[in-house]
Design a protein around this motif. Structure first.
Motif, mmCIF file in Angstrom:
data_model
loop_
_atom_site.group_PDB
_atom_site.id
_atom_site.type_symbol
_atom_site.label_atom_id
_atom_site.label_comp_id
_atom_site.label_asym_id
_atom_site.label_seq_id
_atom_site.Cartn_x
_atom_site.Cartn_y
_atom_site.Cartn_z
ATOM 1 N N LEU A 55 17.108 0.365 -18.444
ATOM 2 C CA LEU A 55 16.409 -0.047 -17.222
ATOM 3 C C LEU A 55 17.428 -0.622 -16.266
ATOM 4 N N THR A 56 17.476 -0.095 -15.040
ATOM 5 C CA THR A 56 18.494 -0.539 -14.079
ATOM 6 C C THR A 56 18.037 -1.705 -13.219
ATOM 7 N N GLY A 57 16.738 -1.902 -13.059
ATOM 8 C CA GLY A 57 16.234 -3.012 -12.261
ATOM 9 C C GLY A 57 15.779 -4.161 -13.130
ATOM 10 N N PRO A 58 15.347 -5.271 -12.517
ATOM 11 C CA PRO A 58 14.924 -6.435 -13.307
ATOM 12 C C PRO A 58 13.545 -6.284 -13.935
ATOM 13 N N PHE A 59 12.663 -5.454 -13.321
ATOM 14 C CA PHE A 59 11.323 -5.279 -13.878
ATOM 15 C C PHE A 59 10.645 -4.116 -13.173
ATOM 16 N N PHE A 60 9.512 -3.676 -13.742
ATOM 17 C CA PHE A 60 8.653 -2.706 -13.074
ATOM 18 C C PHE A 60 7.256 -2.805 -13.659
ATOM 19 N N ALA A 61 6.282 -2.266 -12.921
ATOM 20 C CA ALA A 61 4.911 -2.125 -13.405
ATOM 21 C C ALA A 61 4.634 -0.650 -13.618
ATOM 22 N N ALA A 62 3.618 -0.340 -14.437
ATOM 23 C CA ALA A 62 3.379 1.052 -14.808
ATOM 24 C C ALA A 62 1.906 1.409 -14.700
ATOM 25 N N LEU A 63 1.662 2.704 -14.426
ATOM 26 C CA LEU A 63 0.323 3.290 -14.389
ATOM 27 C C LEU A 63 0.323 4.523 -15.274
ATOM 28 N N GLY A 64 -0.880 4.963 -15.675
ATOM 29 C CA GLY A 64 -0.991 6.172 -16.478
ATOM 30 C C GLY A 64 -0.415 6.052 -17.861
ATOM 31 N N THR A 65 -0.385 4.859 -18.395
ATOM 32 C CA THR A 65 0.232 4.558 -19.683
ATOM 33 C C THR A 65 -0.320 3.230 -20.167
ATOM 34 N N PRO A 66 -0.323 2.979 -21.476
ATOM 35 C CA PRO A 66 -0.726 1.641 -21.939
ATOM 36 C C PRO A 66 0.193 0.530 -21.431
ATOM 37 N N VAL A 67 1.434 0.854 -21.088
ATOM 38 C CA VAL A 67 2.396 -0.157 -20.643
ATOM 39 C C VAL A 67 1.948 -0.752 -19.310
ATOM 40 N N GLN A 68 2.006 -2.091 -19.204
ATOM 41 C CA GLN A 68 1.625 -2.762 -17.955
ATOM 42 C C GLN A 68 2.864 -3.195 -17.151
ATOM 43 N N LEU B 53 -4.135 -0.441 -8.029
ATOM 44 C CA LEU B 53 -3.808 -1.556 -7.141
ATOM 45 C C LEU B 53 -4.475 -2.851 -7.573
ATOM 46 N N TRP B 54 -5.791 -2.883 -7.561
ATOM 47 C CA TRP B 54 -6.487 -4.142 -7.806
ATOM 48 C C TRP B 54 -6.234 -4.664 -9.215
ATOM 49 N N ASP B 55 -6.334 -3.796 -10.228
ATOM 50 C CA ASP B 55 -6.061 -4.257 -11.590
ATOM 51 C C ASP B 55 -4.568 -4.431 -11.856
ATOM 52 N N LEU B 56 -3.744 -3.686 -11.151
ATOM 53 C CA LEU B 56 -2.298 -3.847 -11.315
ATOM 54 C C LEU B 56 -1.905 -5.299 -11.060
ATOM 55 N N VAL B 57 -2.494 -5.881 -10.017
ATOM 56 C CA VAL B 57 -2.240 -7.283 -9.683
ATOM 57 C C VAL B 57 -3.152 -8.204 -10.478
ATOM 58 N N GLY B 58 -4.447 -7.861 -10.539
ATOM 59 C CA GLY B 58 -5.424 -8.769 -11.109
ATOM 60 C C GLY B 58 -5.279 -9.001 -12.593
#
Length: 479
Positions: free
Chosen positions: A330-343, A191-196
């Motif tokens: 990808l069907t949506g405009p964007f997404f965020a990710a966890l458990g992976t190097p991808v942000q 949560l905090w780093d996902l946004v920060g």
């Protein structure tokens, strides 16, 4: 919500006549967002303005380039509804329709580390007052335990009580504060780093508590719609170069690209000389809207009490990975990710002009460990990760894979950076500073850049005894 077609453009409007010039010449050095804003604000107040930019285009670090048939942004840039100054800038250059906001905050978050496989959660708001607008989203957010969800709520209320302008907060790091307020390592990551990380360009442990408090209080705890996300549905160059240049022309600004300023010097009797190859410009006011290290090289002696502090402002990199597939994955405009190097991953297909397949941009902030890695290494790392996150990518052919690197994308928001950031005014009358790195109170964002440009222009206008135009956003000039 899906991206609009690249062919969409606002209807041309009759340019607003430039205001009558009443004497006075200002030179703005640097044609990024800060410099463009300063030039427009000065011209709107009736000054004669010259804008000088060393690169062949305007836009600074938010620009586009051609790669074959694609128009590529150097990196994915977004803004929030609370970014009132940048929204004003978009309106001022007639570009708001090309970078619309979400109707309501909605961020898909995929966790690829779950034993049972990828799991989708969402951070979205309801039409309720703060803090209830996020209550339902957090209580159902699957990437946090029940205990973490409760502790997150208590930490948010504690954060809301902080004053981001308190200098004491700038000496502390956000990560230690989160730990002291019961936040687990999992909660920080999910949560905090996902946004920060996306807004500060630093993980919590490397970020000033003052800047982090500003981001979370303003974006999530001020107004229900403050964090609604906006992004350009066209190449950034359409906004920050083409439309910005048209607005500058309409305002009567003389704009020169490929013109690198070599020196700025004060006249003993007042006024300034700005030296560029083949030309010396005389000015009543000069705005240096360039990166901090370039500003240091141009500042005359005595302009700042401790000019070497500019060199102590660190920088942080952003890496962008670009992947073109032969089909839609990808069907949506964007997404965020966890458990992976991808942000964060964005669909840039329509904006790039691609007519067949899909083009994804993977935005990696605080990429200190990857910024200089070879493309082949990054390809081996990121393509399998995208397949884990996007099942439709597993059978797709990769038509193109490339990276863009901004090694000094932002200033580093480290504890103590607040005392290093100068205000718009210098100790030399008639000389002003602008840039996202100056003391705007915001991290290094497009919002900070606009605010700095307005602050520098307003300081110059005040010194020249000129009225400052009213604007539909609150702004307090940094001292």
């Amino acid at each position: 919500m899906t991206d609009g077609p690249r062919s969409h453009r606002p209807h041309p409007r009759t340019p607003t006549p430039a205001p009558a010039r009443t004497g006075g010449h200002a030179v703005v050095v640097g044609g990024g967002i800060a410099g463009t804003t300063a030039a427009l604000a000065l011209a709107d107040a009736g000054l004669r303005v010259t804008l000088l930019e060393g690169r062949p285009r305007l836009g600074g670090l938010a620009f586009s380039f051609r790669r074959g048939e694609l128009t590529v942004d150097n990196g994915q840039h977004v803004y929030l509804r609370c970014c009132t100054a940048y929204r004003w800038f978009l309106d001022r250059i007639d570009a708001a329709a090309l970078a619309p906001l979400q109707d309501r905050l909605d961020v898909p978050v995929i966790d690829a580390a779950k034993p049972e496989g990828r799991r989708l959660g969402r951070l979205r708001r309801d039409a309720l007052p703060v803090p209830l607008h996020l209550a339902r989203s957090l209580t159902t957010y699957p990437h946090l335990s029940l205990a973490d969800r409760a502790r997150v709520g208590r930490a948010a209320l504690a954060l809301k009580r902080l004053d981001p302008a308190d200098p004491a907060l700038d000496t502390q790091d956000f990560g230690s504060w989160l730990t002291a307020h019961g936040q687990s390592a999992r909660a920080v990551r999910a949560l905090w780093d996902l946004v920060g990380v996306a807004t500060l360009n630093a993980v919590a442990g490397d970020a000033s508590l003052g800047l982090a408090a500003m981001v979370f209080k303003t974006g999530l705890l001020s107004d229900p719609g403050a964090a609604d996300i906006g992004w350009a549905r066209v190449p950034l160059g359409d906004l920050h170069d083409r439309l910005a240049r048209r607005a500058l022309d309409a305002a009567g600004v003389r704009t020169e690209t490929r013109t690198r300023v070599t020196s700025v010097s004060a006249h003993p009797s007042g006024g300034w000389s700005v030296q560029a190859p083949g030309e010396t410009l005389e000015a009543d006011a000069v705005v240096l809207a360039v990166p901090q290290r370039e500003a240091y090289d141009l500042l005359p002696a005595g302009a700042l009490d401790a000019p070497r502090r500019l060199l102590d402002i660190g920088t942080a990199p952003i890496l962008n990975v670009h992947v073109v597939y032969d089909r839609k994955v990808l069907t949506g405009p964007f997404f965020a990710a966890l458990g992976t190097p991808v942000q964060w991953v964005f669909d840039r297909t329509d904006a790039s002009g691609l007519t067949d397949g899909q083009y994804l941009a993977v935005s990696q902030s605080a990429a200190h460990d990857e910024i200089d890695q070879p493309v082949a290494v990054l390809r081996e790392r990121y393509l399998p990760e995208l397949e884990r996150l996007l099942p439709l990518a597993r059978g797709a052919r990769v038509r193109d894979f490339f990276v863009t690197r901004e090694r000094t994308a932002t200033f580093a928001p480290a504890p103590g950076v607040g005392r290093l950031r100068p205000g718009s005014r210098t100790g030399a009358p008639g000389l002003y500073l602008a840039g996202a790195w100056t003391a705007t109170g915001w991290p290094a964002t497009m919002e900070s850049a606009v605010r700095s440009g307005v602050g520098a222009a307003d300081a110059a206008l005040r010194a020249l005894g000129r009225p400052r135009p009213r604007r539909p956003f609150a702004f307090e000039e940094a001292a």
